[in-house]
Design a protein around this motif. Structure first.
Motif, PDB file in Angstrom:
ATOM      1  N   GLY A 148       0.818  -1.212   0.000  1.00  0.00           N
ATOM      2  CA  GLY A 148       0.000   0.000   0.000  1.00  0.00           C
ATOM      3  C   GLY A 148       0.849   1.257   0.000  1.00  0.00           C
ATOM      4  N   TYR A 149       1.961   1.206   0.708  1.00  0.00           N
ATOM      5  CA  TYR A 149       2.890   2.336   0.768  1.00  0.00           C
ATOM      6  C   TYR A 149       3.423   2.646  -0.631  1.00  0.00           C
ATOM      7  CZ  TYR A 149       6.838   5.122   2.556  1.00  0.00           C
ATOM      8  OH  TYR A 149       7.741   6.128   2.826  1.00  0.00           O
ATOM      9  N   VAL A 150       3.838   1.606  -1.343  1.00  0.00           N
ATOM     10  CA  VAL A 150       4.389   1.771  -2.696  1.00  0.00           C
ATOM     11  C   VAL A 150       3.306   2.201  -3.673  1.00  0.00           C
ATOM     12  CG1 VAL A 150       5.532   0.591  -4.611  1.00  0.00           C
ATOM     13  CG2 VAL A 150       6.250   0.126  -2.261  1.00  0.00           C
ATOM     14  N   LEU A 151       2.120   1.612  -3.569  1.00  0.00           N
ATOM     15  CA  LEU A 151       1.035   1.931  -4.491  1.00  0.00           C
ATOM     16  C   LEU A 151       0.558   3.367  -4.344  1.00  0.00           C
ATOM     17  CD1 LEU A 151      -1.063  -1.365  -4.362  1.00  0.00           C
ATOM     18  CD2 LEU A 151       0.398  -0.539  -6.218  1.00  0.00           C
ATOM     19  N   ILE A 152       0.768   3.957  -3.183  1.00  0.00           N
ATOM     20  CA  ILE A 152       0.447   5.375  -2.990  1.00  0.00           C
ATOM     21  C   ILE A 152       1.585   6.257  -3.498  1.00  0.00           C
ATOM     22  CG2 ILE A 152       0.019   7.177  -1.271  1.00  0.00           C
ATOM     23  CD1 ILE A 152      -1.296   4.961   0.458  1.00  0.00           C
ATOM     24  N   ALA A 153       2.822   5.864  -3.147  1.00  0.00           N
ATOM     25  CA  ALA A 153       3.983   6.703  -3.450  1.00  0.00           C
ATOM     26  C   ALA A 153       4.259   6.799  -4.947  1.00  0.00           C
ATOM     27  CB  ALA A 153       5.212   6.170  -2.722  1.00  0.00           C
ATOM     28  N   LEU A 154       4.103   5.694  -5.681  1.00  0.00           N
ATOM     29  CA  LEU A 154       4.466   5.697  -7.102  1.00  0.00           C
ATOM     30  C   LEU A 154       3.606   6.665  -7.930  1.00  0.00           C
ATOM     31  CD1 LEU A 154       5.930   4.756  -9.598  1.00  0.00           C
ATOM     32  CD2 LEU A 154       4.551   2.674  -9.601  1.00  0.00           C
ATOM     33  N   PRO A 155       2.286   6.517  -7.978  1.00  0.00           N
ATOM     34  CA  PRO A 155       1.511   7.445  -8.823  1.00  0.00           C
ATOM     35  C   PRO A 155       1.519   8.880  -8.317  1.00  0.00           C
ATOM     36  CG  PRO A 155       0.045   6.024  -7.547  1.00  0.00           C
ATOM     37  CD  PRO A 155       1.421   5.512  -7.333  1.00  0.00           C
ATOM     38  N   LEU A 156       1.434   9.045  -6.983  1.00  0.00           N
ATOM     39  CA  LEU A 156       1.429  10.399  -6.438  1.00  0.00           C
ATOM     40  C   LEU A 156       2.753  11.099  -6.711  1.00  0.00           C
ATOM     41  CD1 LEU A 156       0.061  12.613  -4.796  1.00  0.00           C
ATOM     42  CD2 LEU A 156       0.941  11.520  -2.715  1.00  0.00           C
ATOM     43  N   GLY A 157       3.846  10.385  -6.491  1.00  0.00           N
ATOM     44  CA  GLY A 157       5.157  10.982  -6.736  1.00  0.00           C
ATOM     45  C   GLY A 157       5.358  11.356  -8.184  1.00  0.00           C
ATOM     46  N   LEU A 158       4.914  10.489  -9.090  1.00  0.00           N
ATOM     47  CA  LEU A 158       5.066  10.766 -10.513  1.00  0.00           C
ATOM     48  C   LEU A 158       4.283  12.012 -10.916  1.00  0.00           C
ATOM     49  CD1 LEU A 158       6.515   9.610 -12.925  1.00  0.00           C
ATOM     50  CD2 LEU A 158       4.553   8.134 -13.368  1.00  0.00           C
ATOM     51  N   VAL A 159       3.065  12.119 -10.406  1.00  0.00           N
ATOM     52  CA  VAL A 159       2.243  13.287 -10.727  1.00  0.00           C
ATOM     53  C   VAL A 159       2.868  14.566 -10.179  1.00  0.00           C
ATOM     54  CG1 VAL A 159       0.038  14.414 -10.254  1.00  0.00           C
ATOM     55  CG2 VAL A 159       0.079  12.016 -10.935  1.00  0.00           C
ATOM     56  N   LEU A 160       3.328  14.524  -8.933  1.00  0.00           N
ATOM     57  CA  LEU A 160       3.901  15.733  -8.327  1.00  0.00           C
ATOM     58  C   LEU A 160       5.218  16.125  -8.988  1.00  0.00           C
ATOM     59  CD1 LEU A 160       3.182  15.195  -4.510  1.00  0.00           C
ATOM     60  CD2 LEU A 160       1.964  16.648  -6.140  1.00  0.00           C
ATOM     61  N   LEU A 161       6.033  15.152  -9.363  1.00  0.00           N
ATOM     62  CA  LEU A 161       7.292  15.462 -10.047  1.00  0.00           C
ATOM     63  C   LEU A 161       7.026  16.156 -11.382  1.00  0.00           C
ATOM     64  CD1 LEU A 161       9.347  12.198  -9.384  1.00  0.00           C
ATOM     65  CD2 LEU A 161       9.947  14.485  -8.585  1.00  0.00           C
ATOM     66  N   ILE A 162       6.119  15.586 -12.161  1.00  0.00           N
ATOM     67  CA  ILE A 162       5.814  16.168 -13.471  1.00  0.00           C
ATOM     68  C   ILE A 162       5.139  17.530 -13.315  1.00  0.00           C
ATOM     69  CG2 ILE A 162       4.415  15.861 -15.552  1.00  0.00           C
ATOM     70  CD1 ILE A 162       4.955  12.874 -15.350  1.00  0.00           C
ATOM     71  N   LEU A 163       4.270  17.662 -12.299  1.00  0.00           N
ATOM     72  CA  LEU A 163       3.610  18.944 -12.050  1.00  0.00           C
ATOM     73  C   LEU A 163       4.622  20.021 -11.668  1.00  0.00           C
ATOM     74  CD1 LEU A 163       0.987  20.548 -11.780  1.00  0.00           C
ATOM     75  CD2 LEU A 163       0.835  19.757  -9.405  1.00  0.00           C
ATOM     76  N   GLY A 164       5.571  19.670 -10.814  1.00  0.00           N
ATOM     77  CA  GLY A 164       6.598  20.633 -10.421  1.00  0.00           C
ATOM     78  C   GLY A 164       7.435  21.075 -11.607  1.00  0.00           C
ATOM     79  N   ARG A 165       7.829  20.105 -12.458  1.00  0.00           N
ATOM     80  CA  ARG A 165       8.608  20.451 -13.645  1.00  0.00           C
ATOM     81  C   ARG A 165       7.783  21.333 -14.587  1.00  0.00           C
ATOM     82  NH1 ARG A 165      13.132  17.293 -14.795  1.00  0.00           N
ATOM     83  NH2 ARG A 165      13.933  16.374 -12.862  1.00  0.00           N
ATOM     84  N   TRP A 166       6.475  21.029 -14.690  1.00  0.00           N
ATOM     85  CA  TRP A 166       5.619  21.824 -15.571  1.00  0.00           C
ATOM     86  C   TRP A 166       5.539  23.281 -15.100  1.00  0.00           C
ATOM     87  CZ3 TRP A 166       0.952  24.355 -14.523  1.00  0.00           C
ATOM     88  CH2 TRP A 166       0.294  24.857 -15.639  1.00  0.00           C
ATOM     89  N   CYS A 167       5.433  23.483 -13.808  1.00  0.00           N
ATOM     90  CA  CYS A 167       5.387  24.848 -13.267  1.00  0.00           C
ATOM     91  C   CYS A 167       6.672  25.604 -13.585  1.00  0.00           C
ATOM     92  CB  CYS A 167       5.146  24.812 -11.760  1.00  0.00           C
ATOM     93  SG  CYS A 167       3.517  24.225 -11.273  1.00  0.00           S
ATOM     94  N   LEU A 168       7.810  24.968 -13.381  1.00  0.00           N
ATOM     95  CA  LEU A 168       9.086  25.609 -13.691  1.00  0.00           C
ATOM     96  C   LEU A 168       9.191  25.921 -15.178  1.00  0.00           C
ATOM     97  CD1 LEU A 168      11.591  23.485 -11.546  1.00  0.00           C
ATOM     98  CD2 LEU A 168      10.863  25.834 -11.120  1.00  0.00           C
TER      99      LEU A 168
END
Length: 521
Positions: A148-168
């Motif tokens: 459950g820890y991994v299943l939460i971290a993987l999609p959420l992390g991917l979305v936040l990483l791409i979102l942060g790069r998009w803002c920059l």
């Protein structure tokens, strides 16, 4: 093809004249190194900070959702033999490793700055590899990692990483378009026509981040095309001089360039290009080589070593049965959802059209589809019922270059409700029925009339190799504001470089284009 600037110490570099003669020790020519604290270095630091924030938020959310505020409650330890490790420390270790892996994988490379699709692809690939490695290690060592820890971290992390790069990236592109800030001073090297074409292209596409400040080319004897005669750029090579590595390096030093673009018709030999790349790398100056392969997407281009030569292999565009099946599945699901969700809007539109002049609600027109097949394309009627009869009288007012399409910004045949429908593309909603029937696709080239196809040049018929679409690159890139050549080029690019990701991005961009209603008339 592009080489990355070195981060090592700057050395003196060698001029041409002796670099291809074995046993010679050439003289040295200093080349100014790119400052370590310029905008590129600051942008890379911003990427590192953005990635760090995204990873910290991700792991905190995964920790709280999976184990609650108290990580030691409900199995908050990772047990391995005699060792019990609190998931707080597991998260810290994963976060540091994840953050470092993004750097090691090259997802923060300077060459990716400003290139959204490629940057997102690198971030996604690096993250998926990292979590795949976690799964493999967990299985090999029998580590009871909380799924459950991994299943939460993987999609959420991917979305936040791409979102942060998009803002920059969005902030960076706004600066470039507004005042051409955060650009790399660039020198273009090649023959006259190729160099001027490259300068013009770079100036038209500021999102590339390369600002041509100087050119280095021998003056040709052939007359230039009219469109290139007005390209103003300083050429530092005298007409009687031959291009040399030494001259290029001296010009790079004098004009403090940060990037050098070598055109595909470069007058340098392969040995000179190789040596030039070494010297530029020492000076932390990017070398970008234009292959001359236009309108070909990156995934189709592969560098292969063959017979000791770095050859570029361009894969043949091919729509396999599995890709066709997947695209058809997207069309069916997407058109069904659109028809269900938009049915109230379609009922209102139909009622407005009927109330305006009591004419038919729908307008059916024969269009040319896949491989030249004919089909009836449906639209909400936005013109008066005698629009086709009145067209001949308006041919002289056609505003479309190339005389293939017919366009008028203030077409008198359009009804008052029709102008609103066209402004927001509501007249195209019935085309979801064409998509459901398999005659069209959600994304594809613009569906042409038979009269337009009859005027096609031979190469333009390649547009008919895929199904026409409700939306496409032509719609998200200007719609009716595009001239004929631009429209054809975008459609052919789509045909040659189709991908699932490209379709998804076009659909997302279509939403923005519809609300911006630019080029809609």
């Amino acid at each position: 093809m592009e080489t990355q600037p070195s981060t090592g110490p700057v050395r003196a570099v060698a001029p041409a004249g002796a670099e291809t003669i074995p046993g010679k020790t050439p003289a040295t020519v200093p080349v100014a190194a790119t400052p370590r604290n310029d905008w590129r270095a600051r942008y890379v630091r911003s990427m590192r900070i953005s990635d760090g924030v995204a990873i910290v938020i991700t792991l905190l959310v995964a920790q709280l959702v999976r184990f609650g505020a108290d990580s030691t409650a409900g199995g908050g330890d990772l047990s391995w033999g005699r060792f019990n490790i609190d998931y707080v420390f597991v998260g810290i270790a994963l976060g540091v490793a994840w953050w470092a892996w993004l750097d090691l994988r090259g997802s923060r490379a300077i060459r990716l700055i400003g290139y959204g699709m490629e940057e997102s692809r690198e971030v996604s690939t690096a993250t998926l590899i990292f979590f795949s490695a976690i799964a493999i290690v967990s299985f090999a060592l029998s580590l009871p990692v909380a799924r459950g820890y991994v299943l939460i971290a993987l999609p959420l992390g991917l979305v936040l990483l791409i979102l942060g790069r998009w803002c920059l990236r969005s902030y960076l592109l706004r600066r470039r378009r507004r005042n051409r800030a955060a650009m790399s001073r660039t020198m273009v090297v090649g023959r006259q026509r190729g160099a001027l074409e490259t300068v013009e292209s770079l100036r038209d596409h500021v999102e590339a981040g390369l600002a041509p400040v100087v050119a280095y080319y021998p003056v040709g004897k052939q007359p230039l095309p009219e469109k290139l005669q007005h390209v103003e750029v300083r050429n530092v090579l005298a007409p009687e001089d031959r291009p040399t590595v030494a001259g290029i390096l001296e010009a790079a030093h004098h004009h403090r360039v940060q990037a050098l673009v070598l055109t595909n018709n470069s007058p340098l030999s392969s040995a000179e290009i190789r040596h030039l790349s070494w010297y530029l790398a020492d000076a932390r100056i990017r070398l970008v080589m234009n292959t001359g392969l236009t309108d070909i997407a990156g995934p189709r281009i592969h560098t292969q070593q063959l017979a000791g030569l770095p050859l570029i292999h361009v894969s043949t565009p091919h729509m396999s049965w599995s890709r066709r099946l997947f695209k058809r599945g997207m069309d069916i699901v997407g058109s069904l959802l659109a028809l269900i969700l938009l049915s109230p809007v379609m009922l209102v539109v139909g009622a407005v059209i009927k109330a305006h002049d009591r004419g038919p609600v729908f307008f059916g027109q024969e269009r040319v589809g896949l491989d030249g097949t004919r089909f009836t394309m449906l639209k909400f009627r936005s013109m008066y019922t005698d629009a086709e009869e009145r067209k001949a009288a308006l041919d002289a007012a056609n505003e479309s270059a190339g005389a293939v399409l017919f366009k008028m910004k203030d077409d008198p045949r359009v009804t008052r409700p029709g102008r609103v429908l066209r402004r927001y593309s509501l007249d195209e909603l019935p085309q979801f029925v064409n998509v459901l029937k398999g005659e069209m696709s959600l994304v594809g080239p613009r569906p042409p009339l038979e009269s337009e196809v009859e005027k096609y040049e031979d190469y333009v018929h390649r547009r008919l190799r895929v199904k026409p679409g409700i939306t496409g690159l032509w719609q998200v890139s200007g719609r009716s504001d595009l001239d004929w050549d631009q429209s054809v080029r975008l459609d052919l690019y789509y045909v040659e470089n189709w991908s699932v990701l490209e379709d998804v991005l076009i659909l997302l961009r279509t939403v923005r284009a519809v609300f911006a209603h630019s080029g809609a008339y």
